[in-house]
Motif scaffolding. Structure first.
Motif, mmCIF file in Angstrom:
data_model
loop_
_atom_site.group_PDB
_atom_site.id
_atom_site.type_symbol
_atom_site.label_atom_id
_atom_site.label_comp_id
_atom_site.label_asym_id
_atom_site.label_seq_id
_atom_site.Cartn_x
_atom_site.Cartn_y
_atom_site.Cartn_z
ATOM 1 N N GLN A 179 0.796 -1.200 0.244
ATOM 2 C CA GLN A 179 0.106 0.030 -0.110
ATOM 3 C C GLN A 179 0.903 1.272 0.007
ATOM 4 O O GLN A 179 0.395 2.502 -0.264
ATOM 5 C CB GLN A 179 -0.948 -0.218 1.319
ATOM 6 C CG GLN A 179 -2.039 -1.015 1.179
ATOM 7 C CD GLN A 179 -1.464 -2.466 1.433
ATOM 8 O OE1 GLN A 179 -0.598 -2.739 2.256
ATOM 9 N NE2 GLN A 179 -2.122 -3.404 1.124
ATOM 10 N N ASP A 182 0.964 3.485 -3.166
ATOM 11 C CA ASP A 182 -0.237 4.317 -3.377
ATOM 12 C C ASP A 182 -0.466 5.366 -2.599
ATOM 13 O O ASP A 182 -0.801 6.646 -3.118
ATOM 14 C CB ASP A 182 -1.527 3.325 -3.592
ATOM 15 C CG ASP A 182 -1.577 2.359 -4.538
ATOM 16 O OD1 ASP A 182 -0.778 2.427 -5.680
ATOM 17 O OD2 ASP A 182 -2.179 1.163 -4.483
ATOM 18 N N ALA A 217 0.895 4.595 -10.622
ATOM 19 C CA ALA A 217 -0.455 4.519 -9.740
ATOM 20 C C ALA A 217 -1.681 4.595 -10.778
ATOM 21 O O ALA A 217 -2.530 4.028 -10.716
ATOM 22 C CB ALA A 217 -0.421 5.765 -8.767
ATOM 23 N N THR A 222 -4.999 2.984 -9.461
ATOM 24 C CA THR A 222 -5.205 3.361 -7.971
ATOM 25 C C THR A 222 -6.249 4.528 -8.045
ATOM 26 O O THR A 222 -6.072 5.687 -8.963
ATOM 27 C CB THR A 222 -3.931 3.679 -7.499
ATOM 28 O OG1 THR A 222 -2.986 2.511 -7.621
ATOM 29 C CG2 THR A 222 -3.817 4.224 -6.020
#
Length: 446
Positions: A179, A182, A217, A222
């Motif tokens: 994570q 992102d 991303a 994302t």
């Protein structure tokens, strides 16, 4: 008898200083032994061949007999090429940051005879100006403190040594979770300039690592924070850099950074590592968007590398200087009269396209740019009409006195470039007919 010891070096940057009246020594145990034997602090100066402010400080201070006399009397002066010894540069640049100073080059650090830093800065003018003390004044006070108030020197030395040791111990953190990219991309996209692209404010650097993070991303799908787009943030900065003055519209290649927020006024040196990473980034984004502008800038930058940076032995040179004839950017800028003389009846069309005027857009001269078209791309027909005019101006520019050339071959920078060129090959088709390689599923997730 003391003398300048740089004449036998191979670094173009060190050789630029071999005739200084300063008794420069290259970094090494011999220089440290002299400092210990003489009980003198070390004045360490780190720079590189294409560094504009390095040249300014050299002309003002290192070529000046009076300044050199103070340096030679109070210190053991050592010169380092940051591109030849990035390990040395990293240590002392980190120390400067720990002192709360903004980094940059020339890096001017004061060290104990054992090479431990205790104070420093970047560019110091010969005489007090820009809110900075004069270099002689700085040196005399540092030397006085070293000999008369050693406790203060020891306090700084010990604090920096502790901080550097702690930083080294923390240099290998654990692997980030999936994570983290992102999360970081979401924070950076909020810092991007919504009008000009890149991080807000000035100066503006082509921070390819950040822009690549945003693009990846986007490829992963994302979600961006409300009001933002990873795709738009990336393409906006690439569009504005490609049409801005940071790009050499005649010869190809990108300058190191822009001093303004619009990407208009470059710091004119061209570095191999910047251009390698930009070729890589433009290729990555072109693979998805197919923008002809990106393919054109990739091709032109590759042609610049082949024409101006490729060495007879096969390696690729490190950099081109910002200065020629002692003036920053003189090789690259134009007056309206020059454009009129070279292009004749075609001059009005070119001047409209490239923002050329009688008053100029920078210090009375013109930096060629197409920022007024950054959000509305030129058509292929318009590009074709401008191409022969650009070639005429490029041929005319070739007769000017060229900027300094650093022919040092750095393995890491060459490696970056070779990898970028291998990936860019499909994008360099002149007729634009090359199909885009499809991104694999795995590449979209990285």
């Amino acid at each position: 008898m003391s003398r300048n010891f740089l004449a036998d070096e191979t670094s173009p940057y060190l050789l630029q200083h071999k005739d200084n009246p300063v008794h420069w020594r290259p970094w090494g145990e011999d220089a440290l032994a002299v400092a210990r034997n003489e009980g003198k602090p070390i004045l360490l100066s780190v720079g590189y061949a294409a560094c504009h402010w390095c040249h300014v400080m050299a002309h003002e201070s290192f070529e000046d007999e009076d300044v050199a006399a103070v340096m030679n009397r109070l210190f053991v002066p050592i010169k380092v090429d940051r591109e030849e010894r990035p390990d040395i540069d990293t240590i002392y640049m980190n120390a400067l940051h720990m002192l709360g100073e903004q980094g940059g080059w020339p890096l001017t650090m004061f060290l104990t005879p054992d090479g431990e830093p205790f104070w420093g800065g970047t560019y110091f003018p010969k005489d007090p100006k820009y809110g900075r003390p004069g270099f002689i004044q700085v040196m005399e006070e540092v030397a006085r403190l070293f000999h008369e108030e050693p406790g203060k020197i020891e306090q700084n030395r010990a604090a920096l040594a502790k901080s550097l040791a702690a930083q080294s111990a923390d240099a290998r953190p654990g692997e980030p979770t999936a994570q983290v990219p992102d999360f970081v991309a979401g924070k950076f996209v909020e810092l991007m300039d919504p009008e000009n692209g890149g991080l807000k404010g000035a100066p503006k650097f082509p921070q390819t690592g950040i822009f690549s993070l945003l693009w990846r991303a986007h490829l992963r799908g994302t979600p961006a924070p409300d009001g933002h787009s990873f795709e738009a943030a990336t393409t906006r900065v690439l569009d504005h850099m490609a049409e801005g003055g940071i790009y050499d519209h005649l010869g190809g290649g990108f300058a190191r950074y822009a001093v303004d927020e619009r990407w208009l006024v470059p710091h004119f040196e061209k570095m191999l590592y910047d251009n390698a990473q930009l070729i890589e980034l433009y290729t990555t984004v072109w693979q998805e968007t197919g923008k002809p502008l990106y393919a054109r800038r990739i091709r032109e930058t590759v042609e610049w590398l082949k024409r101006e940076m490729l060495l007879p032995e096969g390696g690729i040179a490190a950099s081109l200087d910002a200065d020629s004839e002692g003036e920053e950017g003189k090789f690259y800028v134009w007056s309206e009269a020059e454009i009129d003389e070279v292009l004749g009846d075609d001059a009005p069309h070119f001047k409209q396209a490239y923002d050329v005027s009688a008053g100029g857009n920078w210090e009375g001269t013109n930096i060629l740019n197409r920022l007024h078209h950054a959000d509305t791309a030129f058509t292929e027909e318009e590009e074709a009409a401008l191409a022969p005019l650009k070639q005429k101006l490029l041929a005319h520019r070739a007769a000017r006195i060229r900027p300094g050339f650093d022919d040092k071959v750095l393995a890491d920078w060459n490696g970056l470039t070779i990898a970028a060129l291998a990936r860019a090959l499909p994008s360099t088709s002149r007729n634009g007919s090359t199909s885009r390689p499809a991104l694999s599923a795995s590449s979209r997730k990285t």
